[in-house]
Scaffold this motif. Structure first.
Motif, PDB file in Angstrom:
ATOM      1  N   PHE A 293      -3.616  -0.079   4.947  1.00 42.39           N
ATOM      2  CA  PHE A 293      -3.391   1.566   4.179  1.00 42.39           C
ATOM      3  C   PHE A 293      -4.899   2.240   4.360  1.00 42.39           C
ATOM      4  CE2 PHE A 293      -2.740   4.266   0.124  1.00 42.39           C
ATOM      5  CZ  PHE A 293      -1.304   4.282   0.417  1.00 42.39           C
ATOM      6  N   GLU A 294      -6.016   2.454   3.634  1.00 43.52           N
ATOM      7  CA  GLU A 294      -6.252   3.049   3.915  1.00 43.52           C
ATOM      8  C   GLU A 294      -6.897   3.758   5.546  1.00 43.52           C
ATOM      9  OE1 GLU A 294     -10.956   2.679   2.266  1.00 43.52           O
ATOM     10  OE2 GLU A 294      -9.605   0.679   0.521  1.00 43.52           O
ATOM     11  N   ALA A 295      -6.372   2.757   6.127  1.00 40.08           N
ATOM     12  CA  ALA A 295      -6.719   3.752   7.859  1.00 40.08           C
ATOM     13  C   ALA A 295      -5.657   4.849   8.014  1.00 40.08           C
ATOM     14  CB  ALA A 295      -6.869   2.450   8.552  1.00 40.08           C
ATOM     15  N   ALA A 296      -4.488   4.637   7.400  1.00 45.01           N
ATOM     16  CA  ALA A 296      -3.410   5.320   7.572  1.00 45.01           C
ATOM     17  C   ALA A 296      -3.783   6.513   6.848  1.00 45.01           C
ATOM     18  CB  ALA A 296      -2.450   4.569   7.323  1.00 45.01           C
ATOM     19  N   TYR A 297      -3.533   6.461   5.761  1.00 45.01           N
ATOM     20  CA  TYR A 297      -3.888   7.669   4.698  1.00 45.01           C
ATOM     21  C   TYR A 297      -4.845   7.995   4.332  1.00 45.01           C
ATOM     22  CZ  TYR A 297       1.185   5.972   4.470  1.00 45.01           C
ATOM     23  OH  TYR A 297       2.270   5.447   4.990  1.00 45.01           O
ATOM     24  N   ASN A 298      -6.561   7.257   4.622  1.00 42.80           N
ATOM     25  CA  ASN A 298      -7.237   7.499   4.376  1.00 42.80           C
ATOM     26  C   ASN A 298      -7.811   8.142   2.797  1.00 42.80           C
ATOM     27  OD1 ASN A 298      -9.907   8.674   4.943  1.00 42.80           O
ATOM     28  ND2 ASN A 298      -9.813  10.955   4.964  1.00 42.80           N
ATOM     29  N   TYR A 299      -6.974   7.217   1.766  1.00 46.76           N
ATOM     30  CA  TYR A 299      -7.897   6.968   0.363  1.00 46.76           C
ATOM     31  C   TYR A 299      -7.040   5.653   0.102  1.00 46.76           C
ATOM     32  CZ  TYR A 299      -2.607   7.473  -0.684  1.00 46.76           C
ATOM     33  OH  TYR A 299      -0.712   7.879  -0.986  1.00 46.76           O
ATOM     34  N   VAL A 300      -7.667   5.560  -1.122  1.00 45.30           N
ATOM     35  CA  VAL A 300      -7.631   3.858  -1.910  1.00 45.30           C
ATOM     36  C   VAL A 300      -6.375   3.883  -2.576  1.00 45.30           C
ATOM     37  CG1 VAL A 300      -8.866   1.970  -3.473  1.00 45.30           C
ATOM     38  CG2 VAL A 300      -9.922   4.071  -2.284  1.00 45.30           C
ATOM     39  N   PRO A 301      -5.270   2.295  -1.695  1.00 45.34           N
ATOM     40  CA  PRO A 301      -4.159   2.718  -2.367  1.00 45.34           C
ATOM     41  C   PRO A 301      -4.635   2.217  -3.739  1.00 45.34           C
ATOM     42  CG  PRO A 301      -4.851   1.027  -1.311  1.00 45.34           C
ATOM     43  CD  PRO A 301      -5.400   1.686  -0.996  1.00 45.34           C
ATOM     44  N   ALA A 302      -2.765   2.936  -4.591  1.00 47.55           N
ATOM     45  CA  ALA A 302      -2.436   2.230  -6.183  1.00 47.55           C
ATOM     46  C   ALA A 302      -1.822   1.257  -6.567  1.00 47.55           C
ATOM     47  CB  ALA A 302      -2.527   3.426  -7.047  1.00 47.55           C
ATOM     48  N   SER A 303      -2.013   0.893  -7.429  1.00 47.96           N
ATOM     49  CA  SER A 303      -0.834  -0.386  -7.738  1.00 47.96           C
ATOM     50  C   SER A 303       0.932   0.610  -7.270  1.00 47.96           C
ATOM     51  CB  SER A 303      -0.367  -0.799  -9.180  1.00 47.96           C
ATOM     52  OG  SER A 303      -0.316   0.780 -10.129  1.00 47.96           O
ATOM     53  N   TYR A 304       1.209   1.868  -7.832  1.00 46.63           N
ATOM     54  CA  TYR A 304       2.201   2.373  -7.174  1.00 46.63           C
ATOM     55  C   TYR A 304       2.371   2.217  -5.659  1.00 46.63           C
ATOM     56  CZ  TYR A 304       0.808   4.945 -11.211  1.00 46.63           C
ATOM     57  OH  TYR A 304       0.688   5.929 -12.587  1.00 46.63           O
ATOM     58  N   ALA A 305       1.349   1.710  -4.659  1.00 41.89           N
ATOM     59  CA  ALA A 305       1.346   1.846  -3.611  1.00 41.89           C
ATOM     60  C   ALA A 305       2.037   0.541  -3.409  1.00 41.89           C
ATOM     61  CB  ALA A 305       0.549   2.000  -2.640  1.00 41.89           C
ATOM     62  N   ALA A 306       0.943  -0.571  -3.979  1.00 48.33           N
ATOM     63  CA  ALA A 306       1.351  -2.350  -3.842  1.00 48.33           C
ATOM     64  C   ALA A 306       2.543  -2.824  -4.195  1.00 48.33           C
ATOM     65  CB  ALA A 306      -0.084  -2.634  -5.015  1.00 48.33           C
ATOM     66  N   GLN A 307       3.183  -2.201  -5.066  1.00 48.51           N
ATOM     67  CA  GLN A 307       4.391  -2.592  -5.812  1.00 48.51           C
ATOM     68  C   GLN A 307       5.542  -2.116  -4.766  1.00 48.51           C
ATOM     69  OE1 GLN A 307       2.612  -2.079 -10.311  1.00 48.51           O
ATOM     70  NE2 GLN A 307       3.584  -1.270 -10.026  1.00 48.51           N
ATOM     71  N   SER A 308       5.154  -0.992  -4.192  1.00 45.23           N
ATOM     72  CA  SER A 308       6.114  -0.566  -3.380  1.00 45.23           C
ATOM     73  C   SER A 308       6.626  -0.324  -1.966  1.00 45.23           C
ATOM     74  CB  SER A 308       6.347   1.032  -3.177  1.00 45.23           C
ATOM     75  OG  SER A 308       7.149   1.576  -2.260  1.00 45.23           O
ATOM     76  N   TYR A 309       5.318  -1.150  -1.491  1.00 49.88           N
ATOM     77  CA  TYR A 309       4.894  -1.813   0.320  1.00 49.88           C
ATOM     78  C   TYR A 309       5.479  -3.563  -0.912  1.00 49.88           C
ATOM     79  CZ  TYR A 309       2.249  -5.126   3.350  1.00 49.88           C
ATOM     80  OH  TYR A 309       1.952  -5.435   4.486  1.00 49.88           O
ATOM     81  N   ASP A 310       5.420  -4.028  -1.930  1.00 44.43           N
ATOM     82  CA  ASP A 310       6.338  -4.747  -2.473  1.00 44.43           C
ATOM     83  C   ASP A 310       7.604  -5.334  -2.045  1.00 44.43           C
ATOM     84  OD1 ASP A 310       3.645  -7.252  -2.064  1.00 44.43           O
ATOM     85  OD2 ASP A 310       3.840  -6.917  -4.306  1.00 44.43           O
ATOM     86  N   ALA A 311       8.264  -4.608  -2.571  1.00 43.46           N
ATOM     87  CA  ALA A 311       9.740  -3.788  -2.127  1.00 43.46           C
ATOM     88  C   ALA A 311       9.692  -3.657  -1.168  1.00 43.46           C
ATOM     89  CB  ALA A 311      10.080  -2.584  -2.894  1.00 43.46           C
ATOM     90  N   ALA A 312       9.037  -3.097   0.003  1.00 40.85           N
ATOM     91  CA  ALA A 312      10.027  -2.937   1.386  1.00 40.85           C
ATOM     92  C   ALA A 312       9.663  -4.721   2.113  1.00 40.85           C
ATOM     93  CB  ALA A 312       8.689  -2.662   2.278  1.00 40.85           C
ATOM     94  N   MET A 313       9.015  -5.073   1.743  1.00 40.05           N
ATOM     95  CA  MET A 313       8.616  -6.638   2.823  1.00 40.05           C
ATOM     96  C   MET A 313       9.986  -7.497   1.490  1.00 40.05           C
ATOM     97  SD  MET A 313       6.572  -7.332   3.930  1.00 40.05           S
ATOM     98  CE  MET A 313       5.091  -5.811   4.940  1.00 40.05           C
ATOM     99  N   LEU A 314      10.064  -7.625   0.071  1.00 41.08           N
ATOM    100  CA  LEU A 314      11.009  -8.046  -0.496  1.00 41.08           C
ATOM    101  C   LEU A 314      12.290  -7.702  -0.180  1.00 41.08           C
ATOM    102  CD1 LEU A 314      12.117  -9.531  -3.191  1.00 41.08           C
ATOM    103  CD2 LEU A 314      13.359  -7.470  -4.201  1.00 41.08           C
ATOM    104  N   LEU A 315      12.567  -6.369   0.950  1.00 43.74           N
ATOM    105  CA  LEU A 315      14.179  -6.322   1.541  1.00 43.74           C
ATOM    106  C   LEU A 315      13.980  -6.854   2.656  1.00 43.74           C
ATOM    107  CD1 LEU A 315      14.404  -2.013  -0.082  1.00 43.74           C
ATOM    108  CD2 LEU A 315      15.789  -4.383  -0.391  1.00 43.74           C
ATOM    109  N   ASP A 316      13.002  -6.569   3.188  1.00 42.09           N
ATOM    110  CA  ASP A 316      13.447  -7.495   4.370  1.00 42.09           C
ATOM    111  C   ASP A 316      13.525  -9.111   4.281  1.00 42.09           C
ATOM    112  OD1 ASP A 316      12.022  -7.489   7.570  1.00 42.09           O
ATOM    113  OD2 ASP A 316      11.025  -9.059   6.530  1.00 42.09           O
ATOM    114  N   SER A 317      13.181  -9.723   3.188  1.00 47.76           N
ATOM    115  CA  SER A 317      13.523 -11.157   2.805  1.00 47.76           C
ATOM    116  C   SER A 317      14.774 -11.427   3.121  1.00 47.76           C
ATOM    117  CB  SER A 317      12.493 -11.904   1.988  1.00 47.76           C
ATOM    118  OG  SER A 317      13.023 -11.156   0.508  1.00 47.76           O
TER     119      SER A 317
END
Length: 396
Positions: A293-317
């Motif tokens: 995330f930091e490499a792609a966007y150059n800022y530190v992720p917040a929980s909003y990003a982490a929970q959304s990332y989890d949603a992508a992984m949830l949908l994938d599963s």
């Protein structure tokens, strides 16, 4: 930089390529692709929260090679503008014109309250990656609604427990005057047994807290408990330090986090937060998520990003579990409920009301060696916690 249209479809983003044409899916009856309507506020002071949410989901898709469960994924981006009537209009267009298969995202509870009915009554799954009001956790639970975040009350109850554990006797409470703010107070009070010396609610767009800070100084509480998301939190933290109130312990939820810390800077160091996740969590999924995330966007992720990332992984599963046959809504719903994925936060499963059962942490703001700011876990406060409304849900 991702180009955002008000109702546009995301085709390509810098470093995050999405397929422009559906590829042939494997398996008889499988869909040729899947469309996600991603609701993320991109207008006004709260836009930074929506940016975290959006970027977290896009990183999840990048890690999945632009696919969910093997199906090419297309994202229709929806800027709700933090206006419920606008959100409803745009979401209806995504459902009726763009034919999205799933709606995900949503930062604020008032936006979720506006769109939940048109989405779920259409038979479409709605996965909130942040808003988790009590309204839909108990008697208002919905078979087509899931959240990868929390019930609003839970996170705030963590801070109530932390205040109780610290021996605080008198606490001043300050939140915005909307559903999530009222949930914050209820959650805090559910575990804090001391005296609430004052309970103040402010407009959701307030940026000057001089009157409230004067009240806090006069009350001389042991601590302040506050929930002030986005720009509200930036201004409150700065003004709190400027008012010389740093000796009154600052206990907060969604006020000092990675979405606000770049603007708050040193003023937030040492302030406390409660969360289900922090960037320093030491597990393989989180280490990869934060690094990339930091490499792609150059800022530190917040929980909003982490929970959304989890949603992508949830949908994938879930899509993988149904063999790409997303038209079978009952099977897809059951597959989402199974939550067969590895979360960046560690323990995660859905309760009977489709809200997560998970751990909650007390966190503290720290300045990293590279000069950036992040929250870091101090201790686990609640383990495998089920939200307090789950028992009222009649969905089984």
């Amino acid at each position: 930089m991702v180009t955002i249209g008000r109702r546009g479809t995301l085709g390509l983003a810098a470093g995050l390529a999405m397929p422009a044409v559906w590829a042939r899916a494997q398996g008889a009856g499988a869909s040729p692709g899947i469309k996600i309507g991603l609701v993320a506020v991109q207008t006004g002071p709260a836009a930074s929260l929506g940016t975290h949410l959006r970027d977290g989901f896009l990183l999840g898709l990048k890690h999945l090679d632009g696919k969910l469960g093997g199906l090419p994924a297309e994202v229709v981006q929806i800027d709700d503008e933090l206006r419920p009537e606008v959100a409803v209009t745009k979401v209806r267009a995504a459902l009726e014109r763009d034919k999205v298969d799933v709606v995900a995202g949503v930062v604020f509870s008032n936006i979720l309250a506006a769109i939940i009915r048109p989405v779920t009554e259409s038979g479409t799954l709605l996965i909130s990656t942040n808003a988790g009001p009590s309204t839909f956790a108990g008697r208002g639970c919905n078979p087509n609604f899931f959240t990868t975040s929390y019930n609003n009350d839970q996170v705030h109850s963590v801070m109530g427990q932390a205040a109780q554990d610290a021996g605080h006797k008198r606490v001043f409470v300050l939140t915005p005057n909307y559903q999530a703010g009222r949930d914050a107070v209820a959650g805090f009070k559910s575990r804090f047994k001391g005296e609430v010396v004052d309970e103040v609610y402010v407009p959701l767009n307030q940026l000057d807290f001089s009157a409230e800070l004067a009240k806090i100084a006069a009350a001389k509480p042991d601590a302040l408990f506050t929930f002030m998301p986005g720009g509200l939190g930036v201004n409150l933290v700065r003004q709190y330090r400027q008012a010389g109130l740093g000796n009154i312990e600052f206990l907060s939820t969604f006020t000092v986090d990675e979405a606000t810390l770049p603007a708050q800077g040193d003023a937030a160091v040492g302030f406390y937060a409660a969360a289900t996740w922090a960037p320093n969590m030491d597990n393989p999924q989180n280490l990869r998520f934060v690094r990339d995330f930091e490499a792609a966007y150059n800022y530190v992720p917040a929980s909003y990003a982490a929970q959304s990332y989890d949603a992508a992984m949830l949908l994938d599963s879930a899509v993988r579990r149904v063999g790409g046959k997303i038209a079978d809504k009952d099977a897809l719903r059951a597959a989402v409920r199974a939550a067969d994925f590895r979360s960046v936060r560690g323990n995660f499963k859905f309760g009977a009301n489709h809200y997560p059962v998970q751990d909650f942490w007390l966190c503290k703001v720290a300045k990293r060696a590279d000069g950036k700011f992040q929250t870091e876990t101090v201790r686990k406060v609640l383990e495998n916690d089920t939200d307090p409304y789950a028992a009222e849900c009649r969905m089984r």
